[in-house]
Every structure is written in C-alpha cells, then in structure tokens.
Design a protein around this motif. Sequence first.
Motif, PDB file in Angstrom:
ATOM      1  N   SER A 173       1.010  -1.039  -0.148  1.00  0.00           N
ATOM      2  CA  SER A 173       0.021  -0.095  -0.002  1.00  0.00           C
ATOM      3  C   SER A 173       0.786   1.112  -0.042  1.00  0.00           C
ATOM      4  N   HIS A 174       1.054   1.933  -1.224  1.00  0.00           N
ATOM      5  CA  HIS A 174       1.866   2.984  -1.344  1.00  0.00           C
ATOM      6  C   HIS A 174       0.846   4.299  -1.466  1.00  0.00           C
ATOM      7  N   LEU A 203      -4.737  -4.817  -7.553  1.00  0.00           N
ATOM      8  CA  LEU A 203      -4.638  -6.299  -7.156  1.00  0.00           C
ATOM      9  C   LEU A 203      -3.639  -6.939  -7.973  1.00  0.00           C
ATOM     10  N   GLY A 204      -3.566  -6.432  -9.439  1.00  0.00           N
ATOM     11  CA  GLY A 204      -2.590  -7.345 -10.343  1.00  0.00           C
ATOM     12  C   GLY A 204      -1.222  -6.553 -10.182  1.00  0.00           C
ATOM     13  N   ASP A 205      -1.148  -5.151  -9.816  1.00  0.00           N
ATOM     14  CA  ASP A 205       0.005  -4.400 -10.079  1.00  0.00           C
ATOM     15  C   ASP A 205       0.625  -4.809  -8.885  1.00  0.00           C
ATOM     16  N   LEU A 206       0.056  -4.682  -7.775  1.00  0.00           N
ATOM     17  CA  LEU A 206       0.942  -4.603  -6.337  1.00  0.00           C
ATOM     18  C   LEU A 206       0.617  -5.965  -5.547  1.00  0.00           C
ATOM     19  N   SER A 261      -3.033  -0.931  -2.050  1.00  0.00           N
ATOM     20  CA  SER A 261      -3.486   0.362  -2.332  1.00  0.00           C
ATOM     21  C   SER A 261      -2.333   1.504  -3.068  1.00  0.00           C
ATOM     22  N   ALA A 262      -2.838   2.134  -3.801  1.00  0.00           N
ATOM     23  CA  ALA A 262      -1.966   3.179  -4.522  1.00  0.00           C
ATOM     24  C   ALA A 262      -2.203   4.476  -3.931  1.00  0.00           C
ATOM     25  N   VAL A 263      -3.276   4.454  -2.932  1.00  0.00           N
ATOM     26  CA  VAL A 263      -3.659   5.837  -2.443  1.00  0.00           C
ATOM     27  C   VAL A 263      -3.430   5.967  -0.758  1.00  0.00           C
ATOM     28  N   ASN A 264      -2.464   5.208  -0.248  1.00  0.00           N
ATOM     29  CA  ASN A 264      -2.150   5.343   0.975  1.00  0.00           C
ATOM     30  C   ASN A 264      -1.073   6.332   1.272  1.00  0.00           C
ATOM     31  N   SER A 265      -1.939   7.680   1.304  1.00  0.00           N
ATOM     32  CA  SER A 265      -1.227   8.942   1.438  1.00  0.00           C
ATOM     33  C   SER A 265       0.021   8.883   2.427  1.00  0.00           C
ATOM     34  N   GLY A 266       1.367   9.230   1.864  1.00  0.00           N
ATOM     35  CA  GLY A 266       2.207   9.310   2.756  1.00  0.00           C
ATOM     36  C   GLY A 266       3.051   8.104   2.792  1.00  0.00           C
ATOM     37  N   MET A 268       5.419   5.104   1.573  1.00  0.00           N
ATOM     38  CA  MET A 268       6.448   4.914   0.601  1.00  0.00           C
ATOM     39  C   MET A 268       6.427   3.707  -0.398  1.00  0.00           C
ATOM     40  N   HIS A 269       6.069   2.786   0.228  1.00  0.00           N
ATOM     41  CA  HIS A 269       5.838   1.366  -0.285  1.00  0.00           C
ATOM     42  C   HIS A 269       4.960   0.388   0.256  1.00  0.00           C
TER      43      HIS A 269
END
Length: 390
Positions: A173-174, A203-206, A261-266, A268-269
């Motif tokens: 979750s970045h 789901l596929g990318d991360l 997640s790609a919207v886990n603000s703040g 890094m990875h």
Amino acid sequence: MINGIKPLERSLRWGMVGGGGTSQIGYIHRSAALRDGTFTLLAGAFDIDVSRGRSFGQSLGVAADRCYPDYATLFREEAARAEGIEAVSIATPNNTHFAICQAALEAGLHVVCEKPLCFTAEEAQRLVELSQRRHKIIGVTYGYSGHQLILQARQMIADGLLGDIRIINMQFSHGFHAAPVEQENPSTRWRVDPRFVGPSYVLGDLATHPLFLAETMVPQLKIKRLMCSRQSFVKTRAPLEDNAYVLMEYDNGAVGSMWCSAVNSGSMHGQKVRIVGEKASLEWWDEQPNQLRFEVQGEPVRILERGMPYLDHAALADDRIGGGHPEGLFEAWSNLYRRFALAMDATDRRDEAFLADFWYPDVHAGAMGVRWVENCVRSADAGASWVEFR
Ligand code: NAD
C-alpha cells in the motif's frame, strides 16, 4: 556466498522486448541479468517507438541489425541466426504479456516475463502447457522474492518454529497515486486503463507481489475461498480499483488478509508480510529488506539480519557481501536472474533432479497470481461476496 564466479560455463544469449530508455523497469532487468555473467544482451525490440528503441539498443551496445522494430521480427530473425538469442525478457505493459510470451515459447525461447503474466486463468494455463511442451521456462519477476530473508522465513516455517500457521497478513500500500497523477505520467496512465491492464489495477499490479512472498514462505497453504472489496478513490479510475481489501480462508483453517492500495497517502511502499503461527510470528517489510522480525510469544523480539552465519544455508546461498552491508532490490533481482539462468540451463540439459529441488518464481507462480486476481474481481463484482477459489 556469491563471489562473482560465473555459476554457468556459458552465458545465455539474451534479448529484451520493452524495457526501453523511458521505461520504469528496463534498467533493473538489465542490471540483474548482466550482473553475474549469466546472460549477454544481444538483441531487442526495446520500445513501442521503433526509432527510439533502435537508438536506445545501440547505446546499450546491441548491434544495429539486432535492434528490431517489434517482437515478431525479433523472434523470427533471431531464430534464423546460427547464434540467435536463447532467452528473452518481456518488460512491456500488461496487455501484451500473453501474446509475447506465447510467441517467444513458440520460437523456442526461454522467457522472463513481468507480472501479471496475463489476464485470465485460461490464458495462464495455456502458457503453463506451452512451456512444458516446449521444454522452456517462464520466470516471473516477482522481484522482492529475491531478498534472502524470504527464504529464511520459508525455512523457519518448514522447521516448525512458528507451529501451525494461523494468520497471514499481507499488504502493499503506497501513496504515489493518491492524486490522479496519470494525467501527467504516461507510465501510470496505462496502469489505470482496462485496455492495458485488464480487470484490475492494484490487485494485479501490487498485491500479486506480497501474495507470492507469502506463498514462498508457506507453500503448503492453499486458498479455499476469498472475499474482495475494491474501491476507486480517484473516480476517473473506475471500474479499476486503486484500493482493495481481500479476506482469505486457507485449507488448514488459517485466515489471511491483503490490503493493496496506491492511495495510502504518505506511504513510500508499505509492502509487508506477517505470518502468525501458534507459537511465534515472522514479519518482513520491503522497506527494511535486510531484517526479519522473529517474535516468539513471551520472549523479546529477535531481529534476524541478512548475511549472518546463524541463518539457514538457503538464505545464505544468495548472499553477496556478508552481514552489516545493506543489500537491496538490485541484488534481489540479480538473485532471481541468476536462478532463472540456472533453471534455463538445467531445463536445456533435462536435469529433472536439479529442477525438482530448485526454487524460483516460475510459470506456476505467475499463473497463481492471475487466478488470484480473477477470483478477487469475481468476488468484488458480486458485491464483495465470498467465492470459492478456483
Ligand atoms: P513503462 O510504461 O514505464 O515502460 C514500458 C516499456 O515498454 C517502454 O519502453 C515502451 O516503449 C515499451 N513497449 C510498450 N509496448 C511495447 C511493444 N509492443 N513492444 C516493445 N516495447 C514496448 O512500464 P513499466 O513501468 O516499465 O512496466 C512494464 C512492465 O513491468 C509492466 O508489466 C509492469 O507491471 C511491470 N513492472 C514490474 C515491476 C516489478 O516489481 N516486477 C515493477 C514495475 C513494473
């Protein structure tokens, strides 16, 4: 310890599709493949833009007549050469993986393919069968699995140090895509477009990354059913999700969760795997890949450090510098490419005994990721209901 001596007498003649000069992931493929002398880069169709691909290939030292306009020409022309390539890496957007993998296998090449391997379980099965029929491997670049402490965790779990496994807690979750950055960034734009990524984004990318790490650590557990809820917090990304939660039940009664997640603000990875057993737990974060937490109930936490002699020989086999000196993602990928080369060579020699006991992210690992995403999407689209894993 890896000390620079070539693990194979030969160096595999190697080409690339994609991974051009503007790509995110091409450089780490080349750096990993070339690090131990197991591959020699001789040809490529590096870019969707033909002239940019040609000049980039030549700037890497590839002969002008072996910088091809597209993958079909690459495979055809190289097959006609006496010393044509034996292996190819595919580092293009996701919608092209299946067709390029299939063409590469049919051209008699070993393959290293980016994840996700393809879009459907049916396509994945076709690649499994084709690779078996052609006696060629597909290695999948689940790059984080090349970190040595992943194999340490696998061995400790196999040795029973955790007892029965109860809980598998995964996340990747970045926060890099908390805003609609795809409006400016072409590498992100295709990631949120179903024409390029099929049925899912994060789901596929991360998520397939920590999923494979957990599968490596606890290979005996099989998912029985799962439930997925997915969201598009940046509305223009719908129907693709930029956040998802998945709950899983395993065949031994264990339960698992995934937050991708790609919207886990703040963040890094934010990639981690925590395995909880009846006696102890293990936890690994990719932002501190040289450390593995070992927590025995009722005892002080132990931090196992990469490269130390107390580790299992499986974890020390890929050590490159010894304990104390940090290793990172570039070394992890080099470890995988070294393993891909050994698997390709053993496959060419039909050395079944070697392969039976040799771990690397293979075509089955790639197929499992595709199946998992397919099941998650099926559950999410049915209103986040439990579905049997198939
Ligand atoms: P990108 O958009 O930055 O680069 C894609 C590259 O492929 C470009 O050089 C482009 O010109 C080239 N290309 C596109 N279509 C092509 C074609 N038909 N023939 C030849 N070249 C073509 O993308 P990226 O971020 O580098 O991602 C590429 C792949 O790598 C994706 O599948 C992605 O999921 C995967 N990836 C994996 C990891 C990992 O950790 N394993 C990390 C990042 C990306």
